[in-house]
Write a protein that holds these residues in place. Structure first.
Motif, PDB file in Angstrom:
ATOM      1  N   TYR B 272       0.840  -1.195   0.000  1.00 22.64           N
ATOM      2  CA  TYR B 272       0.000   0.000   0.000  1.00 22.64           C
ATOM      3  C   TYR B 272       0.875   1.246   0.000  1.00 22.64           C
ATOM      4  O   TYR B 272       0.640   2.189  -0.762  1.00 22.64           O
ATOM      5  N   GLU B 275       2.388   1.973  -3.461  1.00 20.87           N
ATOM      6  CA  GLU B 275       1.441   2.557  -4.392  1.00 20.87           C
ATOM      7  C   GLU B 275       1.089   3.982  -3.991  1.00 20.87           C
ATOM      8  O   GLU B 275       0.942   4.864  -4.834  1.00 20.87           O
ATOM      9  N   LEU B 276       0.978   4.201  -2.686  1.00 14.70           N
ATOM     10  CA  LEU B 276       0.617   5.528  -2.193  1.00 14.70           C
ATOM     11  C   LEU B 276       1.680   6.556  -2.576  1.00 14.70           C
ATOM     12  O   LEU B 276       1.372   7.686  -2.948  1.00 14.70           O
ATOM     13  N   GLU B 278       3.705   6.491  -5.164  1.00 21.23           N
ATOM     14  CA  GLU B 278       3.570   6.789  -6.594  1.00 21.23           C
ATOM     15  C   GLU B 278       2.378   7.709  -6.842  1.00 21.23           C
ATOM     16  O   GLU B 278       2.445   8.623  -7.673  1.00 21.23           O
ATOM     17  N   TYR B 279       1.307   7.411  -6.120  1.00 21.14           N
ATOM     18  CA  TYR B 279       0.085   8.201  -6.248  1.00 21.14           C
ATOM     19  C   TYR B 279       0.364   9.669  -5.927  1.00 21.14           C
ATOM     20  O   TYR B 279      -0.025  10.573  -6.671  1.00 21.14           O
ATOM     21  N   VAL B 282       2.179  11.531  -8.670  1.00 21.27           N
ATOM     22  CA  VAL B 282       1.398  11.961  -9.836  1.00 21.27           C
ATOM     23  C   VAL B 282       0.783  13.327  -9.585  1.00 21.27           C
ATOM     24  O   VAL B 282       0.752  14.187 -10.479  1.00 21.27           O
ATOM     25  N   TYR B 283       0.302  13.537  -8.360  1.00 15.83           N
ATOM     26  CA  TYR B 283      -0.248  14.858  -8.031  1.00 15.83           C
ATOM     27  C   TYR B 283       0.801  15.946  -8.198  1.00 15.83           C
ATOM     28  O   TYR B 283       0.527  17.015  -8.746  1.00 15.83           O
ATOM     29  N   ALA B 285       3.442  15.881 -10.110  1.00 20.07           N
ATOM     30  CA  ALA B 285       3.745  16.066 -11.530  1.00 20.07           C
ATOM     31  C   ALA B 285       2.670  16.913 -12.194  1.00 20.07           C
ATOM     32  O   ALA B 285       2.962  17.818 -12.980  1.00 20.07           O
ATOM     33  N   TRP B 286       1.432  16.632 -11.868  1.00 19.18           N
ATOM     34  CA  TRP B 286       0.334  17.380 -12.454  1.00 19.18           C
ATOM     35  C   TRP B 286       0.411  18.846 -12.044  1.00 19.18           C
ATOM     36  O   TRP B 286       0.173  19.752 -12.850  1.00 19.18           O
ATOM     37  N   LEU B 297      -3.009  21.015  -5.802  1.00 19.95           N
ATOM     38  CA  LEU B 297      -2.447  19.711  -6.148  1.00 19.95           C
ATOM     39  C   LEU B 297      -1.202  19.417  -5.327  1.00 19.95           C
ATOM     40  O   LEU B 297      -1.009  18.297  -4.846  1.00 19.95           O
ATOM     41  N   VAL B 300      -2.315  18.349  -1.915  1.00 16.45           N
ATOM     42  CA  VAL B 300      -2.731  16.947  -1.829  1.00 16.45           C
ATOM     43  C   VAL B 300      -1.508  16.042  -1.832  1.00 16.45           C
ATOM     44  O   VAL B 300      -1.416  15.098  -1.032  1.00 16.45           O
TER      45      VAL B 300
END
Lengths: 433, 443
Positions: B272, B275-276, B278-279, B282-283, B285-286, B297, B300
């Motif tokens: 978990y 994955e968290l 990496e998650y 992504v925020y 990067a965005w 972003l 978050v």
């Protein structure tokens, strides 16, 4: 964008004088900028399963959605009439949307909820018939209608109005507009992207931005799915504590009660993840909406590139025709041409032939100039309108996504609070051991 | 003393070093399990039963055990203050801390500081501080088991670690091991009988632990139990010992299950966490490609990162504090089952000899030999010791698991609290931003 709030209702049933040349409603009481939503309450109230024979006479099951509308003024007056309603399938929504895309190539048309369930974390069903999926789709379809009906340009469209009010015959009416012929072939659009010489700089930037938006939202959705899968596993394994505490309590005297109760709380903990993740699906849906919106934005940019490309082609054509005229008129061959070669080889033509050719060319050039003027205007208009709508889209996106992120934060806080509560309950049981 | 007379108390083989060095005196010793040796200071405090009958024991430990027995049973207050004791006044405090690495040409190893504070007379000084390594603890445990076989000796953390799999010198490993060694020593020091064992004394006080010295310190009872003849079959195990054995089997099984569950949770949490992370990325990067949305972003992403850190802490705590205690109890149970088996053997020997002696008596009127009576004493002594230790062990177990599970709950609560705090501050930030945006719009 200033919008006049007009509480008029559309009373005329005579469609002929309602429709203007670009398909928008020509109601005299309508002004540019008022939108359907102000005049009409719209919702997608229910979903139902239907069975029937499809186009190839095969039995199929599909879902229909109840679209309800009520005129705003009657509500304002305090009367509460029953809504008008009709049933629509997802495919009909798709048809409407495709029509709007073709009819308004410079508008970012709001997207529909996904056709098939994607970015599914493993426990969630990928079945289109699954009741949770249908429910989320219902919400998505309502969202689509609300967005379209509140758009300053789209909301004036006649076909939209008929979609909302005319259950039967709407499709035929749509097909009659011949919009499908106007739909661009993707190949043409794609080749235009590569061959256009001077694309609109700002729109190119927007296109890159929309690529980024699409990439980021899809990455986020994928990552979220993986996180959801893992979170699910963590919570569910705790359920095993419930069982073993219960078994253990059976062999204990003083510790038994505390262990048993604690075990129940562990079971509750394991079960709580289902609601948590179901709630998160709404957040995922908001991301999916903007993933689709990114596609819509890119479509607008591409259309402009196509327009620009056609303009360039037309200009190019005009230039070459003018050159031909010059050659013909002066006899000087500036550039290499087949005509020039044959002239050299076989001698020039007779003056009458030349005259005929010249006048033809003049006609063509005049036409060409008209075309170029039209296309230039079209292109500029397209660019302006697209830019305006994109600004509008950006503002909406910023607000919506910020809202979505805040809601997501609230979801996380709820999850934490639930966790604290359960573990506190368990702790109390442990202290009583 | 006739065979079958009830014996008193849970204390066996307490000997001062001086006594032990004269094994010949064993023949003159009475069969009473209580030591004859009196410690002068305690003589005045010799307690008696309510009816005035003097007790035959005089070691301070057994006296206070009796006292606590006459007190209210299972006093919860006592448990709260003294999780290891049974309400006795503590006069021996030990601590294990300060790990240090020693590098020599032959080997590298860790030593720990063992500090002792005591008012007991068995100790020459009130305070001691020595350095010991794991081997020394292992030696002590073996000596305790050998010399006090009728008692439950607490377990040590696992001896062998696979080199290459576990880093023997990592901070976490050393810290976990040290805590377990500390617990071991504290349990021994709180035990009314074990804490008076001369091997413990040597362990706590000797500058250099000469492990060979141990041989001479074997107690009489220890020796006799060790030399229990095999080959006797047990007729009827008393119900309470059956119950103990059954309980231990089932409890051990449950602990094994809990261990597996805890490990599984750790694995799932680790996945978990991956994955968290990496998650969250992504925020971030965005955020780089947004303007208005950049701060939300990033916010978050930040909350996700904080949650990751909190989750890591939770997992570390569970693997360092929770799992080792579970495993320790499994080892404890194993050693307890051994003690139960020994008790069975002692009883079997007695029954066997008794039967043979009775038969012979019937044949030729030979009186029942003294050895048989000695065997009976052994059995009763063992049973009494075991029962007392069992009660004590149950109390300690209850406290330990209460602490362990409450600790687990606390760590989970702490994880959620940290995460919640991060998200709440983000909402404050974002809502402020929203009102900012709104006011700038209307302006």
């Amino acid at each position: 964008m200033a919008e006049d709030v007009k509480e008029e209702s559309v009373t005329s049933n005579d469609e002929s004088d309602l429709v203007a040349s670009d398909g928008s409603l020509n109601n005299k009481m309508l002004t540019e900028g008022s939108c359907l939503l102000r005049r009409m309450e719209i919702c997608v109230a229910e979903a139902e399963k239907r069975s029937g024979k499809n186009a190839v006479s095969m039995q199929e099951t599909y879902t229909v959605y109840l679209v309800e509308t009520r005129p705003m003024d009657t509500i304002a007056e305090g009367r509460n009439p029953p809504p008008d309603s009709l049933w629509r399938r997802y495919s009909e929504f798709e048809l409407l949307r495709n029509y709007l895309i073709v009819t308004y190539p410079y508008i970012v048309v709001p997207p529909l909820p996904e056709k098939r369930a994607e970015f599914v974390w493993h426990k969630l069903s990928a079945d289109n018939m699954d009741p949770d999926f249908v429910e989320r789709r219902r919400i998505g379809l309502e969202n689509f209608l609300l967005r379209v009906a509140s758009h300053p340009v789209l909301s004036n469209n006649e076909m939209l109005y008929h979609f909302l009010s005319k259950e039967h015959g709407w499709k035929e009416m749509l097909y009659e507009t011949g919009f499908q012929a106007k739909a661009d072939s993707r190949l043409r659009a794609l080749s235009a992207t590569f061959r256009v010489r001077s694309p609109h700089k700002r729109l190119v930037e927007i296109k890159h931005y929309s690529d980024g938006l699409q990439s980021h939202t899809s990455q986020l959705l994928r990552a979220r799915t993986r996180v959801a899968d893992r979170l699910y596993a963590v919570y569910k394994v705790h359920g095993n504590y419930g069982r073993v505490f219960s078994e253990w309590s059976a062999i204990e005297k003083e510790m038994g009660d505390g262990l048993q109760s604690a075990g129940h709380h562990m079971d509750a903990y394991a079960a709580s993840v289902d609601d948590i993740l179901e709630e998160e699906e709404h957040y995922a849906d908001q991301l999916k909406e903007y993933l689709s919106y990114a596609e819509a934005v890119r479509a607008v940019c591409r259309k402009h590139e196509l327009s620009q490309f056609e303009l360039e082609m037309a200009s190019q054509d005009l230039i070459s025709k003018k050159q031909q005229r010059e050659e013909l008129a002066t006899g000087i061959v500036r550039t290499f041409s087949l005509k020039g070669m044959t002239n050299k080889l076989f001698g020039q033509e007779a003056p009458e032939q030349r005259e005929a050719k010249l006048s033809l060319l003049e006609e063509l050039i005049a036409e060409g100039e008209e075309t170029v003027k039209e296309k230039t205007a079209e292109c500029n208009e397209h660019a302006e309108k697209a830019w305006a709508d994109i600004i509008h889209f950006k503002d909406q996106k910023d607000k919506d996504l910020q809202e979505a992120l805040i809601n997501y934060a609230f979801m996380q806080i709820t999850m934490c609070k639930k966790g604290i509560q359960v573990w506190n309950n368990a702790k109390e049981c442990f202290l009583k051991m | 003393m006739s065979v079958g007379a009830p014996r008193g108390l849970a204390s066996s083989g307490q000997k001062l070093i001086t006594e032990i060095l004269h094994p010949l005196s064993a023949a003159e010793e009475p069969l009473s399990p209580g030591p004859d040796v009196t410690i002068s200071a305690e003589k005045d405090k010799e307690p008696g039963l309510a009816n005035g009958t003097p007790l035959e024991i005089s070691s301070p430990a057994s006296a206070s055990v009796l006292l606590s027995r006459l007190q209210l049973d299972g006093d919860p207050e006592a448990d709260a203050h003294d999780p290891f004791g049974s309400g006795e006044p503590r006069d021996l405090f030990v601590t294990v801390d300060d790990p240090k690495k020693h590098v020599s040409t032959m080997e590298t190893y860790i030593t720990y500081r063992v500090s002792t504070k005591t008012t007991r007379i068995e100790f020459d000084l009130p305070e001691y501080s020595v350095r010991r390594r794991y081997q020394d603890f292992d030696w002590l445990r073996i000596k305790l088991e050998d010399s006090q076989p009728t008692h439950l000796v607490p377990p040590l953390p696992e001896k062998f670690v696979m080199k290459g799999v576990v880093d023997r010198f990592s901070e976490e490993f050393v810290d976990t091991r040290m805590k377990a060694l500390d617990k071991f020593l504290k349990r021994v020091a709180d035990h009314p009988v074990l804490s008076f064992n001369p091997h413990l004394n040597a362990f706590l006080t000797a500058k250099d632990l000469n492990k060979r010295q141990g041989l001479a310190l074997l107690t009489k009872v220890g020796e006799s139990v060790k030399n229990v003849a095999g080959g006797y079959k047990l007729r009827a195990r008393p119900a309470e010992f059956c119950a103990m054995g059954e309980y231990l089997d089932m409890f051990s099984q449950k602990l094994g299950t809990i261990d597996r569950i805890a490990q599984r949770i750790l694995r799932e949490q680790s996945e978990y966490l991956t994955e968290l992370r990496e998650y969250g990325a992504v925020y971030s990067a965005w955020a780089g490609s947004e303007e208005q949305l950049q701060r939300p972003l990033e916010g978050v992403a930040g909350c996700v990162t904080t949650s990751c850190g909190a989750l890591e802490d939770l997992s570390d705590n569970m693997s360092q504090d929770f799992l080792p205690v579970l495993r320790e109890y499994v080892l404890y149970i194993e050693s307890m089952k051994n003690v139960l088996r020994k008790r069975d053997q002692v009883q079997a020997e007695y029954e066997g000899r008794l039967e043979a002696a009775v038969l012979r008596k019937q044949e030729d009127r030979t009186p029942i030999p003294v050895e048989v009576e000695k065997c009976q004493d052994k059995v009763e002594c063992f049973n009494a010791d075991l029962k007392a230790d069992w009660e004590r062990w149950q109390r300690n177990k209850r406290q330990d698991f209460k602490q362990l599970l409450t600790g687990m709950a606390d760590k989970n609560i702490s994880y959620y609290e940290k995460s919640q705090a991060a998200w709440e501050s983000l909402i404050t930030l974002l809502q402020e931003k929203q009102t900012e945006d709104k006011t700038s719009e209307t302006n």
